[in-house]
Write a protein that holds these residues in place. Structure first.
Motif, PDB file in Angstrom:
ATOM      1  N   ALA A 115      -2.536  -2.269  -3.721  1.00 53.88           N
ATOM      2  CA  ALA A 115      -2.071  -3.049  -4.973  1.00 53.88           C
ATOM      3  C   ALA A 115      -3.187  -4.109  -5.182  1.00 53.88           C
ATOM      4  O   ALA A 115      -3.489  -4.740  -4.079  1.00 53.88           O
ATOM      5  CB  ALA A 115      -0.563  -3.755  -4.824  1.00 53.88           C
ATOM      6  N   SER A 116      -3.524  -4.319  -6.338  1.00 58.56           N
ATOM      7  CA  SER A 116      -4.621  -5.234  -6.506  1.00 58.56           C
ATOM      8  C   SER A 116      -3.939  -6.490  -7.434  1.00 58.56           C
ATOM      9  O   SER A 116      -4.711  -7.530  -7.501  1.00 58.56           O
ATOM     10  CB  SER A 116      -5.753  -4.922  -7.324  1.00 58.56           C
ATOM     11  N   SER A 117      -2.667  -6.293  -7.831  1.00 60.44           N
ATOM     12  CA  SER A 117      -2.015  -7.574  -8.548  1.00 60.44           C
ATOM     13  C   SER A 117      -0.382  -7.313  -8.393  1.00 60.44           C
ATOM     14  O   SER A 117      -0.136  -6.025  -8.075  1.00 60.44           O
ATOM     15  CB  SER A 117      -2.374  -7.433 -10.059  1.00 60.44           C
ATOM     16  N   ARG A 118       0.232  -8.176  -8.577  1.00 63.91           N
ATOM     17  CA  ARG A 118       1.792  -8.060  -8.450  1.00 63.91           C
ATOM     18  C   ARG A 118       2.095  -7.184  -9.569  1.00 63.91           C
ATOM     19  O   ARG A 118       3.166  -6.389  -9.294  1.00 63.91           O
ATOM     20  CB  ARG A 118       2.378  -9.597  -8.850  1.00 63.91           C
ATOM     21  N   LEU A 159       3.762  -1.109  -6.953  1.00 68.46           N
ATOM     22  CA  LEU A 159       4.717  -0.179  -6.987  1.00 68.46           C
ATOM     23  C   LEU A 159       5.269  -0.164  -5.400  1.00 68.46           C
ATOM     24  O   LEU A 159       6.420  -0.316  -5.105  1.00 68.46           O
ATOM     25  CB  LEU A 159       4.600   1.242  -7.331  1.00 68.46           C
ATOM     26  N   ALA A 160       4.330  -0.121  -4.574  1.00 70.61           N
ATOM     27  CA  ALA A 160       4.645  -0.153  -2.898  1.00 70.61           C
ATOM     28  C   ALA A 160       5.519  -1.476  -2.606  1.00 70.61           C
ATOM     29  O   ALA A 160       6.708  -1.301  -1.789  1.00 70.61           O
ATOM     30  CB  ALA A 160       3.178  -0.501  -2.255  1.00 70.61           C
ATOM     31  N   THR A 198       0.903  -1.139  -0.078  1.00 70.97           N
ATOM     32  CA  THR A 198      -0.199   0.168  -0.039  1.00 70.97           C
ATOM     33  C   THR A 198       0.915   1.179   0.027  1.00 70.97           C
ATOM     34  O   THR A 198       2.080   1.229   0.567  1.00 70.97           O
ATOM     35  CB  THR A 198      -0.766  -0.053   1.430  1.00 70.97           C
ATOM     36  N   LEU A 199       0.062   2.218  -0.398  1.00 68.16           N
ATOM     37  CA  LEU A 199       0.898   3.716  -0.398  1.00 68.16           C
ATOM     38  C   LEU A 199      -0.320   4.430   0.222  1.00 68.16           C
ATOM     39  O   LEU A 199      -1.476   4.434  -0.019  1.00 68.16           O
ATOM     40  CB  LEU A 199       1.210   4.232  -1.804  1.00 68.16           C
TER      41      LEU A 199
END
Length: 181
Positions: free
Chosen positions: A111-114, A118-119, A100-101
């Protein structure tokens, strides 16, 4: 040198002069558990929209040549949107979790996927806080995107993002990392 928060500041000599590049908090790693005042919901939405725009810009840059008009427009829009956001909020201090950011203690991107995590990349490289300070220029925003592309693209280098940002001499990107031991 030690700043007002008790963090150790590392300075880099650059052609433009001295400026802080990396802030390391030696007493503790950034936990994200600090208390924050409740942010304005509109500002929270704007911060989240800018992070989403950053991710879209990175994805677009992977797909097209850097001279492509779409890429040029995305990069220009990213920098101008950040300038507008900073004028409203001051510096944009993104708190980095493993997926998360957050801004002001509230998640602005999960993030919903790899592929869009970016986090995870920032966190893996030890970055816990990514402040984009007042005065940041379009050149610095573009360089930040370039360094993210270098570590996340198909031909990713073995360098970590902290090193790449350090070498890029971005005076208004002052990152906080886990303690160096």
């Amino acid at each position: 040198l030690v700043d007002q928060r008790g963090a150790r500041c590392v300075f880099v000599r650059a052609p433009e002069g001295r400026y802080p590049m990396t802030i390391v908090a030696p007493q503790r790693a950034h936990s994200g558990a600090e208390t924050h005042d409740a942010p304005d919901p509109g500002a929270l939405h704007e911060a989240g929209a800018w992070v989403a725009q950053l991710l879209r810009t990175v994805k677009t840059c992977r797909l097209y040549d850097e001279a492509n008009p779409i890429v040029v427009r995305f990069r220009e829009d990213l920098a101008s949107t950040l300038a507008t956001l900073r004028a409203r909020l001051g510096s944009l201090r993104l708190e980095v979790g493993s997926s998360t950011l957050a801004w002001a203690g509230h998640t602005v991107h999960a993030a919903s996927s790899r592929d869009d995590n970016l986090a995870a990349v920032l966190h893996r490289d030890g970055i816990r806080l990514l402040p984009l300070e007042s005065g940041i220029e379009a050149r610095e925003v573009n360089s930040l995107v370039d360094q993210i592309l270098r570590i996340t693209g198909p031909s990713a280098t073995e360098d970590d993002l902290v090193t790449l940002l350090w070498d890029a001499y971005l005076p208004h990107v002052v990152i906080e990392t886990v303690p160096v031991e």
